[in-house]
Design an enzyme around this catalytic site. Sequence first.
Site, mmCIF file in Angstrom:
data_model
loop_
_atom_site.group_PDB
_atom_site.id
_atom_site.type_symbol
_atom_site.label_atom_id
_atom_site.label_comp_id
_atom_site.label_asym_id
_atom_site.label_seq_id
_atom_site.Cartn_x
_atom_site.Cartn_y
_atom_site.Cartn_z
ATOM 1 N N ASP A 99 0.805 -1.130 -0.050
ATOM 2 C CA ASP A 99 0.092 -0.051 0.010
ATOM 3 C C ASP A 99 0.747 1.362 0.120
ATOM 4 O O ASP A 99 0.083 2.074 0.236
ATOM 5 C CB ASP A 99 -0.758 0.016 1.199
ATOM 6 C CG ASP A 99 -0.354 -0.239 2.542
ATOM 7 O OD1 ASP A 99 1.181 0.051 2.560
ATOM 8 O OD2 ASP A 99 -0.744 -0.407 3.358
ATOM 9 N N HIS A 212 4.298 5.765 13.553
ATOM 10 C CA HIS A 212 4.863 6.410 12.334
ATOM 11 C C HIS A 212 3.553 6.978 11.511
ATOM 12 O O HIS A 212 4.136 7.772 10.474
ATOM 13 C CB HIS A 212 5.842 5.987 11.361
ATOM 14 C CG HIS A 212 5.147 4.544 10.644
ATOM 15 N ND1 HIS A 212 4.719 4.964 9.591
ATOM 16 C CD2 HIS A 212 5.019 3.245 11.148
ATOM 17 C CE1 HIS A 212 4.331 3.620 9.129
ATOM 18 N NE2 HIS A 212 4.364 2.859 10.024
HETATM 19 C C1 UD1 Z 1 6.055 5.340 4.242
HETATM 20 C C2 UD1 Z 1 5.097 4.792 3.545
HETATM 21 C C3 UD1 Z 1 3.970 4.054 4.439
HETATM 22 C C4 UD1 Z 1 4.745 2.935 5.326
HETATM 23 C C5 UD1 Z 1 6.056 3.604 5.913
HETATM 24 C C6 UD1 Z 1 6.521 2.401 6.458
HETATM 25 C C7 UD1 Z 1 4.045 6.217 1.910
HETATM 26 C C8 UD1 Z 1 3.140 7.724 1.660
HETATM 27 N N1 UD1 Z 1 4.262 6.052 3.163
HETATM 28 O O1 UD1 Z 1 5.627 6.255 5.321
HETATM 29 O O2 UD1 Z 1 2.829 3.583 3.916
HETATM 30 O O3 UD1 Z 1 3.868 2.367 6.202
HETATM 31 O O4 UD1 Z 1 6.820 4.306 4.852
HETATM 32 O O5 UD1 Z 1 7.867 2.610 7.499
HETATM 33 O O6 UD1 Z 1 4.180 5.435 0.958
HETATM 34 N N2 UD1 Z 1 13.357 9.318 6.162
HETATM 35 C C9 UD1 Z 1 14.534 9.089 6.274
HETATM 36 N N3 UD1 Z 1 15.370 7.911 5.913
HETATM 37 C C10 UD1 Z 1 14.579 6.672 5.661
HETATM 38 C C11 UD1 Z 1 13.039 6.890 5.606
HETATM 39 C C12 UD1 Z 1 12.554 8.149 5.937
HETATM 40 O O7 UD1 Z 1 15.331 10.176 6.475
HETATM 41 O O8 UD1 Z 1 15.224 5.678 5.614
HETATM 42 C C13 UD1 Z 1 12.458 10.562 6.232
HETATM 43 C C14 UD1 Z 1 12.661 11.472 4.983
HETATM 44 O O9 UD1 Z 1 12.749 12.761 5.567
HETATM 45 C C15 UD1 Z 1 11.454 10.979 4.204
HETATM 46 C C16 UD1 Z 1 10.403 11.170 5.546
HETATM 47 O O10 UD1 Z 1 11.251 10.153 6.487
HETATM 48 O O11 UD1 Z 1 11.170 12.218 3.583
HETATM 49 C C17 UD1 Z 1 9.195 10.327 5.241
HETATM 50 O O12 UD1 Z 1 9.167 9.183 4.640
HETATM 51 P P1 UD1 Z 1 8.075 8.735 3.492
HETATM 52 O O13 UD1 Z 1 8.438 7.457 2.835
HETATM 53 O O14 UD1 Z 1 7.631 9.931 2.861
HETATM 54 O O15 UD1 Z 1 6.615 8.361 4.504
HETATM 55 P P2 UD1 Z 1 6.548 7.400 5.593
HETATM 56 O O16 UD1 Z 1 5.850 8.402 6.549
HETATM 57 O O17 UD1 Z 1 7.949 7.053 6.230
HETATM 58 N N1 UDP Z 2 11.013 -3.015 11.820
HETATM 59 C C1 UDP Z 2 12.242 -2.910 11.925
HETATM 60 N N2 UDP Z 2 13.014 -1.953 12.544
HETATM 61 C C2 UDP Z 2 12.255 -1.084 13.455
HETATM 62 C C3 UDP Z 2 11.043 -0.897 13.379
HETATM 63 C C4 UDP Z 2 10.333 -1.996 12.691
HETATM 64 O O1 UDP Z 2 12.951 -3.584 11.319
HETATM 65 O O2 UDP Z 2 13.228 -0.268 14.271
HETATM 66 C C5 UDP Z 2 10.240 -3.833 10.999
HETATM 67 C C6 UDP Z 2 9.228 -4.484 11.863
HETATM 68 O O3 UDP Z 2 9.519 -5.985 12.135
HETATM 69 C C7 UDP Z 2 8.103 -4.709 10.404
HETATM 70 C C8 UDP Z 2 8.432 -3.549 9.566
HETATM 71 O O4 UDP Z 2 9.674 -3.048 10.041
HETATM 72 O O5 UDP Z 2 8.555 -5.794 9.739
HETATM 73 C C9 UDP Z 2 7.188 -2.487 9.855
HETATM 74 O O6 UDP Z 2 7.652 -1.410 9.350
HETATM 75 P P1 UDP Z 2 6.729 -0.017 9.402
HETATM 76 O O7 UDP Z 2 6.091 0.108 10.682
HETATM 77 O O8 UDP Z 2 7.741 0.916 9.168
HETATM 78 O O9 UDP Z 2 5.767 -0.165 8.250
HETATM 79 P P2 UDP Z 2 4.433 -0.597 8.160
HETATM 80 O O10 UDP Z 2 4.392 -1.932 8.512
HETATM 81 O O11 UDP Z 2 3.317 0.224 9.257
HETATM 82 O O12 UDP Z 2 3.914 -0.240 6.523
#
Ligand code: UD1
Ligand code: UDP
Length: 385
Positions: A99, A212
């Site tokens: 998603d 998050h």
């Molecule tokens: C994203 C996904 C969400 C998923 C989540 C899992 C979308 C819109 N959101 O949300 O569905 O549940 O990931 O974790 O697809 N950032 C870093 N380093 C990283 C990751 C993120 O610096 O490795 C920071 C950056 O500033 C980035 C921000 O986090 O712009 C947000 O990341 P983004 O992928 O836009 O959305 P999430 O809220 O992480």
């Molecule tokens: N996870 C991880 N390290 C962390 C937090 C979560 O490896 O510090 C793993 C967790 O076991 C799960 C996945 O990341 O498999 C979930 O990711 P997140 O919660 O960011 O996204 P979501 O599942 O809500 O899309």
Amino acid sequence: MSRIKVLVIFGTRPEAIKMAPVVKALEKESDFFETRTLVTGQHREMLDQVLDIFGLHPDYDLDIMLRAQSISDITRRVMDGTEEILKSFSPDILLVHGDTTTSFAAALTGFYHRIPIGHVEAGLRSYNRYSPFPEEMNRTLTGQLANLHFAPTKGNEKNLINENIDRETIFVTGNTVIDALLSVVDSKFDFQEPALREMDFSLERVILLTAHRRENFGPPMEKIFRAVRRIAEEYEDVRVVYPMHLNPGVRAIARGILGSSPRVHLIEPLEYLGFAHLMKQSFMILTDSGGIQEEAPALGKPVLVLREETERPEAVAAGTVKVVGTEEENVYAAVRNLLENPSEVLGMTRAINPYGEGRSAQRIVSILKEHFKDLKKRGIEGGEK
Ligand code: UD1
Ligand code: UDP
């Protein structure tokens, strides 16, 4: 017979964890499939941690992450980058996951190029378009774009049938997250983080927190964190560990409310191996994550979900997951209830596995093989192109 060209696309931590078993299973069938991996880099550090653990070496990396970019920016940049790769590799099928905006934007690009799409983790629905946001809409639209639907559960299959998806194209496979979890959770492991190394998991009750979700930004997240702060202040034998998501919006709120709280440890995101072991050793888990709602029941850990509803009702029905919302008093009361009542905890610690027994990736690859075998027999190269 020429090999079937598969392009697996993902961009965030959870997609990588859940697609790693699929990539591995495809690579074992290298006589049949030519598999390439495209990472969008929607996440960077959090994605790279997973690539390392599973030994994945992507063929393409769009490296799109920018600090705090908008969802529209992500969509545009994933589409631009994916289009280039589709033109040069010309796959027979794209595989996307779940998603995220990476998944939806990649699927839409594939559709514009008339490339068949396989949707892994299909059919989850909350039926609230703004929660989870934007995930509910991302997965609904991806479902409409996909040609093959790999649904984790019968309930997910039913959701798709209700949306008039042809039932012949839906396959109930379990969730590949269980494949990933089982591949790491029994290995020997020592924590690197000083806070975790010093923790006595037999004497202290560790509450693992993750948060998050975008729909929780602002007041809902503040209320959650205030409830957690009260718990940590009141219970001397409790430690809260929060591996903070790298989203800057989340970290600012967490630091503001929990930064100076006693017994609360705000740490960096853990690599998957460490996180799986921390789940295993925790007393309970508080989370708004999707993936953790699937993993924790398999480990027999009580989970309180910090959201108003869940698109993963299976573990709620089985009793190991409770949806408690984001109101401070409700979160506080639900955590307190588990800390005070061992019988309540016991009722939630039965390990259950509504998401399969860890062979989902293999099932998906067998289905793909069958699908393309038939098409080959009829002399149609490359699916529906
Ligand atoms: C994203 C996904 C969400 C998923 C989540 C899992 C979308 C819109 N959101 O949300 O569905 O549940 O990931 O974790 O697809 N950032 C870093 N380093 C990283 C990751 C993120 O610096 O490795 C920071 C950056 O500033 C980035 C921000 O986090 O712009 C947000 O990341 P983004 O992928 O836009 O959305 P999430 O809220 O992480
Ligand atoms: N996870 C991880 N390290 C962390 C937090 C979560 O490896 O510090 C793993 C967790 O076991 C799960 C996945 O990341 O498999 C979930 O990711 P997140 O919660 O960011 O996204 P979501 O599942 O809500 O899309």
